[in-house]
Design a protein around this motif. Structure first.
Motif, mmCIF file in Angstrom:
data_model
loop_
_atom_site.group_PDB
_atom_site.id
_atom_site.type_symbol
_atom_site.label_atom_id
_atom_site.label_comp_id
_atom_site.label_asym_id
_atom_site.label_seq_id
_atom_site.Cartn_x
_atom_site.Cartn_y
_atom_site.Cartn_z
ATOM 1 N N ARG A 12 1.066 -1.188 -0.016
ATOM 2 C CA ARG A 12 -0.081 0.043 -0.055
ATOM 3 C C ARG A 12 0.833 1.215 0.088
ATOM 4 N N ASP A 16 0.991 3.914 -2.909
ATOM 5 C CA ASP A 16 0.779 5.421 -2.488
ATOM 6 C C ASP A 16 1.722 6.103 -2.868
ATOM 7 N N GLN A 19 1.877 6.859 -6.729
ATOM 8 C CA GLN A 19 0.828 7.859 -7.341
ATOM 9 C C GLN A 19 0.692 9.107 -7.022
ATOM 10 N N GLN A 20 1.477 9.529 -5.877
ATOM 11 C CA GLN A 20 1.591 11.014 -5.528
ATOM 12 C C GLN A 20 2.734 11.723 -6.366
ATOM 13 N N GLN A 73 7.702 6.964 1.486
ATOM 14 C CA GLN A 73 7.196 5.269 1.688
ATOM 15 C C GLN A 73 7.555 4.756 2.963
ATOM 16 N N ARG A 76 5.214 6.192 5.598
ATOM 17 C CA ARG A 76 3.727 5.600 5.273
ATOM 18 C C ARG A 76 3.679 4.221 5.764
#
Length: 127
Positions: A12, A16, A19-20, A73, A76
């Motif tokens: 995930r 994420d 995609q950011q 990353q 997160r």
């Protein structure tokens, strides 16, 4: 050995991060660590450049973007297992697996795999 939950959390965080937009990542790091610390992690001296990245007025060099995406990353991943406050503390604190450097310092020094290994150890309860 990673559990399915840890593997899913990493997947995930990776998705994420991919995609950011870099402007969003720079803003996130600036909001959580300060403009000066974000500049340090990115390997630049002019902290005002971070503000320009956040506004998408320009973009960081490739090596700076790699460092910023790595910091985001890892943050997160830790945040997904714990919470925002713990992730921030883990990122700025001394880490015995990183020779007592902080994960942010190690990222600034391009020790990406070392930081990921330290994050995985933390999630597994080894540190």
């Amino acid at each position: 050995m990673q559990t399915q939950r840890e593997t899913a959390a990493e997947a995930r965080a990776h998705r994420d991060t991919a995609q950011q937009a870099i402007a969003d990542i720079a803003r996130f790091l600036q909001d959580n660590f300060s403009q000066r610390v974000t500049a340090y992690v990115a390997g630049i001296e002019d902290a005002k450049q971070v503000g320009k990245w956040c506004k998408a007025q320009n973009a960081p060099r490739f090596d700076s973007e790699v460092r910023l995406r790595t910091a985001y990353q890892i943050f997160r991943i830790i945040e997904g297992a714990e919470n925002c406050h713990t992730a921030r503390a883990w990122m700025i604190g001394m880490n015995p697996q990183l020779e007592d450097d902080s994960p942010l310092q190690a990222i600034a020094e391009d020790r990406f795999k070392d930081v990921m290994a330290a994050a995985r150890s933390y999630l597994q309860g080894d540190l």
